[in-house]
Design a protein around this motif. Structure first.
Motif: not given
Length: 588
Positions: A115-120, A67-71
């Protein structure tokens, strides 16, 4: 068994990432993950947090969700992993449906390791249903301070990750560069960490020197900043300012006094921010002036100076921003220009971003009057503020709308985009002279047509028609050359009210909102205490983050180094010379 896995992890560290061994608590974190323990990692920017989950992800089978906050942060990490031959991907709003589906299929089939994702992303019912088909072995929560209302980048979607963890039933590693004891407790509680391995390492950066310089108000402070930039020991510099308006003013001042600088804040169009960041990282621009919007994901090794032109709002944010200096291990300076009125600015901003109950109810009342029945309406924060009978300002109206949206009482469906604006990166007269000297008279004429007066820093092209499109093409070309910044302004918002309650009976957690504001005020007080302390600044910072330190070892803060004099200059001329000269200049 786990010792064998740790040996294997070290082999992967060497083969894939090129490091001979772990450092600064990484081995302890990796061991905890390999033992299926929950882990909380607190390491500063540049401390190597990502290896704490990337190496375990390659040591054992299964998928690691990150989980990462920025694209931009996700994209940089994925690109770096792919260059090393690691199967990694990111799913975010910038992808097409087909690209998203392809990445999720690769994840479910076992082809991907990370796999990287935004928390939303976890808020979507369709994605939560697909979680059951993903072979998730580890959940990594990067920038975990965003989960806490005590944190300096609170993000509501992070708060809901505890439910995601319960669905996955897998170990969690939470990582952050700045976390006070309150934030650590909040992270642990929100994610449901069970007897976590807590690792706090590396907050002391011996190559950084910490200084607070008493600064006069107004442009006299900017004269001090200019002297500081001119005396820095090579490399790049980042200058942080508190507001967008301050960023624009400081950048314009520097450009008009011979120091080329670019301004960066959330009011700059997204693609333009990316362009400015790329120019800075490549070295084409050596000085960038920014709000804290210039933050996560910035990894430029040769930043020799990070200067704050005013008191930062909290010590967590200040340390993270200042910590972008000296990432290459070479000496670098972190300088805070502090004046007596700085706290008042932040106190005002806290009042703007954490509006009172009276202001929120007034904005909601104005929204109700704009929508006699529940349904979409086109409004602006300015318009709503005007219709509150003086109970709030436009900035408070924006914050009130965010509170109402977070609580599910309204939805923002979209926005109107207004005409673009032009901002000069270098003085307009110099741009025009250079363009004409290069024979680009038409470009110069297009720009001169906008510049009614050289002092203007924001110019608006005429409405877009055939002639306007030609002008914009020329402006975009000048933007690519680094002469100007071209950005779009956002106007009114399409808002749908989803609550029919009267303003005096809004279902909001008023006490929780009051506490959020109180926390900001406490953190501001701690930041001011850092600026005013007569003790060791290094000790102050490290104790704040829960790391012990022997003050007898300090050789890099102004209070321990003493007043400007020969001892400083003779001991470390490259590190202390500019600061020494600046302090003498400021107090002459």
């Amino acid at each position: 068994m786990h010792n064998d896995l740790l040996v294997q992890a070290r082999t992967i560290l060497k083969r894939v990432f090129g490091y001979d061994d772990f450092r600064g608590g990484q081995a302890e974190a990796v061991r905890g993950v390999l033992e299926d323990r929950d882990v909380l990692v607190l390491m500063p920017t540049g401390g190597g947090k990502s290896l704490c989950y990337q190496v375990p992800a390659l040591t054992r089978p299964g998928l690691t969700l990150v989980v990462s906050p920025l694209i931009s942060l996700m994209s940089d990490q994925v690109e770096a992993l792919r260059r090393r031959g690691v199967a990694a991907a990111a799913v975010h709003s910038g992808l097409s449906v087909a690209e998203t589906e392809r990445h999720l299929y690769r994840a479910s089939s076992g082809e991907l390791r990370l796999l990287y994702l935004a928390p939303e992303r976890f808020d979507a019912d369709s994605f939560r249903a697909r979680l059951r088909r993903l072979p998730v072995r580890l959940l990594a929560v990067d920038e975990a301070h965003c989960i806490s209302q005590w944190g300096h980048d609170f993000r509501p979607a992070y708060r809901r990750l505890g439910e995601v963890r319960r669905r996955l039933r897998c170990p969690v590693i939470a990582l952050t560069a700045t976390a006070t004891p309150e934030v650590r407790s909040d992270i642990t509680r929100s994610l449901g960490l069970r007897r976590p391995v807590i690792i706090t390492r590396g907050f002391d950066r011996p190559n950084l020197s910490w200084h607070v310089v008493a600064a006069p108000p107004g442009d006299a402070r900017l004269d001090l900043l200019r002297a500081l930039l001119r005396t820095r020991d090579g490399g790049a510099a980042i200058v942080y300012a508190a507001t967008r308006r301050s960023v624009d003013h400081v950048a314009d001042y520097l450009n008009h006094t011979g120091i080329r600088a670019a301004g960066y804040h959330a009011g700059v169009r997204s693609d333009e921010r990316t362009r400015i960041q790329d120019l800075f990282l490549s070295g084409a621009i050596r000085v960038i002036v920014a709000t804290n919007a210039f933050g996560m994901g910035i990894d430029k090794p040769d930043v020799r100076l990070v200067a704050h032109v005013a008191l930062a709002g909290n010590l967590e944010g200040y340390y993270q921003e200042a910590g972008r200096a000296g990432r290459d291990g070479a000496p670098a300076h972190c300088v805070l220009l502090h004046g007596r009125t700085d706290r008042a600015t932040h106190a005002f901003l806290i009042g703007q971003t954490h509006p009172s109950r009276r202001a929120i109810e007034a904005v909601y009342g104005a929204l109700v009057r704009a929508t006699p029945t529940v349904g979409p309406v086109l409004v602006s924060p300015d318009m709503l503020a005007r219709n509150t009978a003086g109970r709030c300002l436009p900035r408070q109206a924006e914050a009130a709308l965010r509170v109402l949206e977070e609580a599910g009482l309204m939805r923002v469906l979209g926005s109107e985009r207004l005409e673009p604006e032009v901002r000069f990166v270098v003085p307009p007269d110099r741009v025009l002279a250079t363009l004409r000297g290069a024979g680009l008279d038409e470009d110069a004429d297009a720009l001169a047509d906008l510049a009614l007066h050289h002092a203007l820093d924001c110019l608006r092209p005429r409405p877009i028609g055939p002639a306007g499109r030609v002008v914009l093409e020329r402006l975009e070309r000048m933007q690519r050359e680094g002469w100007i910044e071209l950005r779009a302004r956002t106007g009114r918002l399409w808002i749908e009210r989803t609550c029919s309650a009267p303003p005096g009976r809004l279902p909001l957690d008023w006490e929780g909102l009051r506490q959020r504001r109180a926390r900001e005020e406490v953190r501001l007080a701690r930041m001011e205490a850092y600026a005013l302390t007569r003790g060791c600044r290094r000790v102050f910072v490290l104790r704040y983050f829960g790391e012990s330190y022997d003050p007898a070892d300090c050789s890099g803060c102004d209070n321990c180094l003493g007043p400007a004099g020969a001892v400083l200059a003779n001991a470390r001329p490259p590190r202390t010379g500019p600061i020494d000269r600046l302090r003498a200049w400021a107090h002459r």
